[in-house]
Design a protein around this motif. Structure first.
Motif, PDB file in Angstrom:
ATOM      1  N   ALA A 164       0.821  -1.212   0.000  1.00  0.00           N
ATOM      2  CA  ALA A 164       0.000   0.000   0.000  1.00  0.00           C
ATOM      3  C   ALA A 164       0.853   1.259   0.000  1.00  0.00           C
ATOM      4  CB  ALA A 164      -0.939  -0.010   1.207  1.00  0.00           C
ATOM      5  N   ALA A 165       1.972   1.212   0.724  1.00  0.00           N
ATOM      6  CA  ALA A 165       2.847   2.383   0.810  1.00  0.00           C
ATOM      7  C   ALA A 165       3.547   2.671  -0.520  1.00  0.00           C
ATOM      8  CB  ALA A 165       3.878   2.195   1.913  1.00  0.00           C
ATOM      9  N   SER A 166       3.730   1.645  -1.361  1.00  0.00           N
ATOM     10  CA  SER A 166       4.417   1.845  -2.640  1.00  0.00           C
ATOM     11  C   SER A 166       3.529   2.518  -3.677  1.00  0.00           C
ATOM     12  CB  SER A 166       4.895   0.495  -3.188  1.00  0.00           C
ATOM     13  OG  SER A 166       3.789  -0.345  -3.489  1.00  0.00           O
ATOM     14  N   LEU A 167       2.226   2.559  -3.442  1.00  0.00           N
ATOM     15  CA  LEU A 167       1.309   3.224  -4.376  1.00  0.00           C
ATOM     16  C   LEU A 167       1.461   4.735  -4.261  1.00  0.00           C
ATOM     17  CD1 LEU A 167      -1.884   1.051  -3.796  1.00  0.00           C
ATOM     18  CD2 LEU A 167      -0.281   0.913  -5.710  1.00  0.00           C
ATOM     19  N   HIS A 168       1.364   5.428  -5.397  1.00  0.00           N
ATOM     20  CA  HIS A 168       1.488   6.887  -5.402  1.00  0.00           C
ATOM     21  C   HIS A 168       0.289   7.495  -4.700  1.00  0.00           C
ATOM     22  CE1 HIS A 168       1.867  11.018  -6.902  1.00  0.00           C
ATOM     23  NE2 HIS A 168       3.137  10.713  -7.143  1.00  0.00           N
ATOM     24  N   ARG A 169       0.564   8.404  -3.777  1.00  0.00           N
ATOM     25  CA  ARG A 169      -0.498   8.925  -2.923  1.00  0.00           C
ATOM     26  C   ARG A 169      -1.552   9.715  -3.697  1.00  0.00           C
ATOM     27  NH1 ARG A 169       2.406  13.013   1.153  1.00  0.00           N
ATOM     28  NH2 ARG A 169       2.375  11.042   2.264  1.00  0.00           N
ATOM     29  N   ARG A 170      -1.187  10.248  -4.861  1.00  0.00           N
ATOM     30  CA  ARG A 170      -2.166  10.992  -5.654  1.00  0.00           C
ATOM     31  C   ARG A 170      -2.648  10.199  -6.864  1.00  0.00           C
ATOM     32  NH1 ARG A 170       0.641  17.029  -5.908  1.00  0.00           N
ATOM     33  NH2 ARG A 170       0.638  17.434  -3.669  1.00  0.00           N
ATOM     34  N   ASP A 171      -1.706   9.720  -7.684  1.00  0.00           N
ATOM     35  CA  ASP A 171      -2.079   9.054  -8.928  1.00  0.00           C
ATOM     36  C   ASP A 171      -2.800   7.728  -8.684  1.00  0.00           C
ATOM     37  OD1 ASP A 171      -0.806  11.167 -10.118  1.00  0.00           O
ATOM     38  OD2 ASP A 171       1.036  10.061 -10.564  1.00  0.00           O
ATOM     39  N   ASP A 172      -2.477   7.061  -7.585  1.00  0.00           N
ATOM     40  CA  ASP A 172      -3.074   5.745  -7.296  1.00  0.00           C
ATOM     41  C   ASP A 172      -4.120   5.811  -6.198  1.00  0.00           C
ATOM     42  OD1 ASP A 172      -1.373   4.552  -9.178  1.00  0.00           O
ATOM     43  OD2 ASP A 172       0.220   4.321  -7.702  1.00  0.00           O
ATOM     44  N   LEU A 173      -4.726   6.977  -6.022  1.00  0.00           N
ATOM     45  CA  LEU A 173      -5.727   7.117  -4.966  1.00  0.00           C
ATOM     46  C   LEU A 173      -6.905   6.171  -5.182  1.00  0.00           C
ATOM     47  CD1 LEU A 173      -6.908   8.501  -2.475  1.00  0.00           C
ATOM     48  CD2 LEU A 173      -7.803  10.291  -3.973  1.00  0.00           C
ATOM     49  N   SER A 174      -7.357   6.013  -6.428  1.00  0.00           N
ATOM     50  CA  SER A 174      -8.487   5.115  -6.685  1.00  0.00           C
ATOM     51  C   SER A 174      -8.135   3.680  -6.332  1.00  0.00           C
ATOM     52  CB  SER A 174      -8.898   5.209  -8.160  1.00  0.00           C
ATOM     53  OG  SER A 174      -7.819   4.859  -9.014  1.00  0.00           O
ATOM     54  N   ALA A 175      -6.874   3.274  -6.560  1.00  0.00           N
ATOM     55  CA  ALA A 175      -6.451   1.918  -6.201  1.00  0.00           C
ATOM     56  C   ALA A 175      -6.487   1.724  -4.688  1.00  0.00           C
ATOM     57  CB  ALA A 175      -5.053   1.648  -6.738  1.00  0.00           C
ATOM     58  N   VAL A 176      -6.045   2.738  -3.944  1.00  0.00           N
ATOM     59  CA  VAL A 176      -6.077   2.636  -2.480  1.00  0.00           C
ATOM     60  C   VAL A 176      -7.517   2.547  -1.987  1.00  0.00           C
ATOM     61  CG1 VAL A 176      -5.460   3.813  -0.339  1.00  0.00           C
ATOM     62  CG2 VAL A 176      -3.900   3.881  -2.277  1.00  0.00           C
ATOM     63  N   LEU A 177      -8.393   3.334  -2.574  1.00  0.00           N
ATOM     64  CA  LEU A 177      -9.805   3.289  -2.170  1.00  0.00           C
ATOM     65  C   LEU A 177     -10.427   1.933  -2.485  1.00  0.00           C
ATOM     66  CD1 LEU A 177     -10.974   6.838  -3.329  1.00  0.00           C
ATOM     67  CD2 LEU A 177     -10.443   6.097  -1.004  1.00  0.00           C
ATOM     68  N   ASN A 178     -10.053   1.335  -3.605  1.00  0.00           N
ATOM     69  CA  ASN A 178     -10.583   0.012  -3.949  1.00  0.00           C
ATOM     70  C   ASN A 178     -10.059  -1.063  -3.009  1.00  0.00           C
ATOM     71  OD1 ASN A 178     -12.096   0.942  -6.133  1.00  0.00           O
ATOM     72  ND2 ASN A 178     -10.389   0.701  -7.570  1.00  0.00           N
ATOM     73  N   LEU A 179      -8.816  -0.919  -2.568  1.00  0.00           N
ATOM     74  CA  LEU A 179      -8.270  -1.895  -1.614  1.00  0.00           C
ATOM     75  C   LEU A 179      -9.070  -1.903  -0.315  1.00  0.00           C
ATOM     76  CD1 LEU A 179      -4.387  -1.430  -2.007  1.00  0.00           C
ATOM     77  CD2 LEU A 179      -5.756  -3.415  -2.671  1.00  0.00           C
ATOM     78  N   ARG A 180      -9.585  -0.759   0.062  1.00  0.00           N
ATOM     79  CA  ARG A 180     -10.376  -0.684   1.302  1.00  0.00           C
ATOM     80  C   ARG A 180     -11.674  -1.477   1.197  1.00  0.00           C
ATOM     81  NH1 ARG A 180     -12.493   3.910   2.460  1.00  0.00           N
ATOM     82  NH2 ARG A 180     -12.275   3.872   4.738  1.00  0.00           N
ATOM     83  N   LEU A 181     -12.094  -1.801  -0.018  1.00  0.00           N
ATOM     84  CA  LEU A 181     -13.353  -2.528  -0.231  1.00  0.00           C
ATOM     85  C   LEU A 181     -13.161  -4.036  -0.332  1.00  0.00           C
ATOM     86  CD1 LEU A 181     -14.927  -0.164  -2.932  1.00  0.00           C
ATOM     87  CD2 LEU A 181     -15.236  -0.085  -0.446  1.00  0.00           C
ATOM     88  N   VAL A 182     -11.901  -4.513  -0.323  1.00  0.00           N
ATOM     89  CA  VAL A 182     -11.645  -5.944  -0.515  1.00  0.00           C
ATOM     90  C   VAL A 182     -12.091  -6.751   0.696  1.00  0.00           C
ATOM     91  CG1 VAL A 182      -9.822  -7.653  -0.843  1.00  0.00           C
ATOM     92  CG2 VAL A 182      -9.770  -5.511  -2.126  1.00  0.00           C
TER      93      VAL A 182
END
Length: 479
Positions: free
Chosen positions: A23-41
């Motif tokens: 999760a920390a390796s994801l870009h805090r701005r460009d990959d925001l949608s990916a982080v939000l989707n991870l919260r739904l897993v």
């Protein structure tokens, strides 16, 4: 080979430390949608990914909008955020950046009927989240919010957005006011209490737990602050309070002076040596500092890394520029970048007898040692070019030097001869910007922006090309 001896490894079976690194390796701005989707897993991923949600709240000014900046407009966004937080206080932990630019966004304008319903919501959220605040302070914040005061809105945002890292408000409507100052004082008291508790616990477990809680303190995670006050201005006491924030790395203030007589804020006495904090980049635009005021600021900053000062005279001319020599000699040895723009003044600093003093600043700079790499000074603050060249030889780490407001007829050969010379092998760039350039022109603007935002002097050939071409766009290249 059976699956029983070698069980199947899935994302859900991995250790949480590995998942946190993903999760920390994801870009805090460009990959925001990916982080939000991870919260739904799953519940596990929801717990792991939530701290990495990075929300940047800002109002965008369209490129087609050519109106003059009106700094009262940025209040619309601040009040809108407070309205949202009053309804959903849990969203405050996701706000990491707040940028309120000077542009009116009608989408963020609250209607009168909405404001009437906010009274109860604001009182409720302050009562639940801030039992330590006095009733009078809460009432002042709520009253200011209902009247759309930026001072009250920022005070509430300071308190609720504990994970805020970047705060940019170029112009605070009504000025940097009492509520913001009181909330900052509350934050500093909270940090002091937290530090005292940390010192009482010597076990590693207690210290690690305390470090984890530190980001939840008021303004405990703020690293970058940019504030401007075009009403009363800000003062040295305000800057010193902001410099006490533990994680601050970049402080940029507009219209800073020694004191504010209307608010009863005078130049504070010398502060005790501050604790070791992060290296800080200091930027003071359109400021009115004296040499004593700058000395107080640098003394209150434990590790100043760069200093950018653009002086203004408050429409009082002619007079001499302030002398910063003593302040820099006492507290500027750790600077890597120094920009002193005093070209607005009619002459350089005066000595004790009322005459021009152009030697103290050079003597102060030669005492810096081996860290200064970029230096920008105003011509009338310095003696002859030969004496300047002799002083630059004593700065072995210097890579680039710039003179502002030079005379076109002046011989700058002694300075240009230093480029990669035997005594200054690291010096790669010497730029002399003539005084006949319009300070609001494109050459000065690009020079100013490069030094302020990039902490780097632009290449002289690019400036010359830019001056001749008259184009609005150019990209500075590395030499």
């Amino acid at each position: 080979m059976s699956e029983e001896t070698h069980p199947r490894i899935t994302m859900n079976s991995m250790a949480e430390e590995i998942l946190m690194n993903i999760a920390a390796s994801l870009h805090r701005r460009d990959d925001l949608s990916a982080v939000l989707n991870l919260r739904l897993v799953s519940k596990k991923w929801h717990r792991i990914a939530t701290p990495f949600v990075y929300v940047n709240v800002q109002n965008f000014r369209p490129a087609s909008d050519y109106r003059w900046n009106n700094y009262t407009y940025s209040t619309d966004l601040l009040c809108y955020i407070c309205w949202k937080l009053a309804q959903r206080p849990d969203l405050s932990r996701f706000i990491k950046e707040l940028i309120a630019t000077p542009w009116q966004d009608k989408r963020c304008k609250l209607h009168n009927d909405t404001k009437e319903k906010l009274l109860e919501s604001f009182h409720k959220v302050l009562s639940v989240t801030s039992p330590a605040l006095t009733s009078a302070f809460k009432a002042d914040i709520v009253s200011g919010l209902l009247h759309e005061k930026a001072d009250a809105a920022l005070a509430l945002i300071f308190f609720m957005c504990r994970d805020l890292e970047v705060l940019i408000v170029p112009g605070v409507e009504g000025g940097y006011g009492r509520l913001m100052r009181e909330m900052l004082s509350l934050a500093l008291r909270q940090h002091e209490r937290h530090l005292q508790l940390q010192l009482q616990h010597s076990h590693d477990h207690d210290q690690q737990q305390g470090d984890g809680e530190k980001s939840k303190l008021i303004l405990g995670g703020v690293t970058h602050i940019r504030l401007g006050d075009y009403v009363n201005g800000m003062c040295v006491a305000d800057a010193l309070d902001l410099l006490r924030l533990p994680k601050l790395r970049d402080l940029r203030l507009v219209n800073l002076g020694d004191s504010i007589n209307s608010a009863g804020l005078q130049l504070p006495p010398p502060q005790p040596q501050p604790r070791d904090h992060c290296p800080v980049d200091l930027t003071f635009e359109v400021c009115h500092l004296s040499g004593k005021g700058l000395g107080r600021l640098l003394a209150g900053c434990s590790a100043p890394r760069s200093l950018f000062i653009q002086m203004r005279t408050r429409n009082v001319q002619p007079w001499g520029a302030p002398s910063f020599a003593q302040a820099l000699k006492a507290h500027g040895a750790g600077l890597e970048f120094l920009f002193l723009d005093t070209v607005i003044f009619a002459r350089g600093p005066d000595d004790d007898d009322g005459g021009a003093d152009t030697t103290h600043l050079l003597r102060a700079l030669t005492s810096f040692g081996g860290r200064l790499r970029s230096l920008v000074l105003s011509r009338h603050d310095l003696p002859s070019t030969a004496e300047i060249a002799a002083a630059l030889v004593k700065l072995p780490s210097l890579k680039e030097f710039m003179l502002l407001g030079t005379n076109a007829a002046e011989d700058t050969t002694p300075l240009r001869a230093l480029i990669r010379g035997p005594m200054t092998p690291r010096l790669e760039r010497v730029v002399c910007l003539p005084a006949n350039h319009d300070h609001s022109g494109l050459v000065w603007t690009r020079t100013y922006e490069s030094c302020r935002d990039r902490r780097r002097i632009p290449d002289p050939s690019l400036l010359k090309w830019y001056e001749l071409s008259g184009l609005d766009d150019y990209e500075e290249e590395e030499q």
